[in-house]
Design an enzyme around this catalytic site. Structure first.
Site, PDB file in Angstrom:
ATOM      1  N   CYS A 108       0.862  -1.128   0.000  1.00 25.73           N
ATOM      2  CA  CYS A 108      -0.028  -0.061  -0.188  1.00 25.73           C
ATOM      3  C   CYS A 108       0.888   1.422  -0.094  1.00 25.73           C
ATOM      4  CB  CYS A 108      -0.821   0.064   1.249  1.00 25.73           C
ATOM      5  SG  CYS A 108      -1.920  -1.206   1.254  1.00 25.73           S
TER       6      CYS A 108
ATOM      7  N   ILE B 242      -4.913  -7.762   0.453  1.00 27.45           N
ATOM      8  CA  ILE B 242      -4.033  -9.006   0.902  1.00 27.45           C
ATOM      9  C   ILE B 242      -4.999  -9.692   1.927  1.00 27.45           C
ATOM     10  CG2 ILE B 242      -2.148 -10.217   1.765  1.00 27.45           C
ATOM     11  CD1 ILE B 242      -1.433  -8.624  -0.468  1.00 27.45           C
TER      12      ILE B 242
ATOM     13  N   ASN C   9       0.274   1.044   5.829  1.00 27.23           N
ATOM     14  CA  ASN C   9       1.262  -0.022   4.810  1.00 27.23           C
ATOM     15  C   ASN C   9       1.707  -1.088   5.854  1.00 27.23           C
ATOM     16  OD1 ASN C   9       2.456  -1.006   2.618  1.00 27.23           O
ATOM     17  ND2 ASN C   9       4.087  -0.180   3.025  1.00 27.23           N
ATOM     18  N   GLY C  10       1.609  -2.367   5.507  1.00 32.01           N
ATOM     19  CA  GLY C  10       2.375  -3.448   6.054  1.00 32.01           C
ATOM     20  C   GLY C  10       1.659  -4.515   6.480  1.00 32.01           C
TER      21      GLY C  10
ATOM     22  N   ASP D  87      -5.906  -6.475   9.471  1.00 39.81           N
ATOM     23  CA  ASP D  87      -5.154  -6.199  10.560  1.00 39.81           C
ATOM     24  C   ASP D  87      -5.234  -4.561  10.811  1.00 39.81           C
ATOM     25  OD1 ASP D  87      -3.483  -5.762   8.024  1.00 39.81           O
ATOM     26  OD2 ASP D  87      -1.769  -6.569   8.526  1.00 39.81           O
TER      27      ASP D  87
END
Length: 140
Positions: free
Chosen positions: A2, A56, A79-80, A104
């Site tokens: 992202c 994702i 992002n991550g 998440d």
């Protein structure tokens, strides 16, 4: 992967320009997240967050970003990956939090709400970058 964009303006007289700028910034990083894009402007008109999303975990629109928590206090552009988000999610469900996504991202905000920033950071394990805006305190 992202992409995060945003703009903070202490003057608040340029809200239309801020929002346009963030949308342009977000469009420039389409390659970071081809699945969706979004932007969010604060009520005070001084903070605008943007995001390009690569879906994702939750492929639905429920994970759209910037993501706003259930009570609308916190907004995140993220992002991550949080490796232990399922464990944290289970703890938060046991405390009564009702999730609307399988991301998440939402776990980060719920953990923030229940445990505060320092405890949330201490508990999450992963690789990530984010910006969180607190609409109540009006601060990043």
């Amino acid at each position: 992967m992202c992409g995060i964009t945003g703009f903070i303006d202490s003057n608040s007289n340029n809200s239309a320009n801020i929002h346009t700028t963030v949308k342009k910034m977000t469009n420039l990083i389409t390659h970071r997240g081809p699945d969706s894009s979004g932007s969010w402007m604060s009520d005070c008109q001084r903070v605008c967050l943007g995001n390009r999303r690569l879906s994702i975990l939750d492929l639905s629109d429920n994970g759209h970003m910037p993501f706003i928590c259930n009570d609308k206090r916190f907004v995140i552009s993220y992002n991550g990956e949080i490796y232990n988000f399922r464990k944290i999610r289970a703890e938060l469900v046991a405390k009564g939090y009702e999730f609307r996504s399988n991301t998440d991202t939402e776990v980060i905000l719920a953990a923030l709400k229940f445990w505060g920033f320092d405890n949330m950071i201490a508990r999450i394990i992963g690789m990530f970058a984010f910006v969180i805006y607190d609409t109540k305190e009006e601060k990043i």
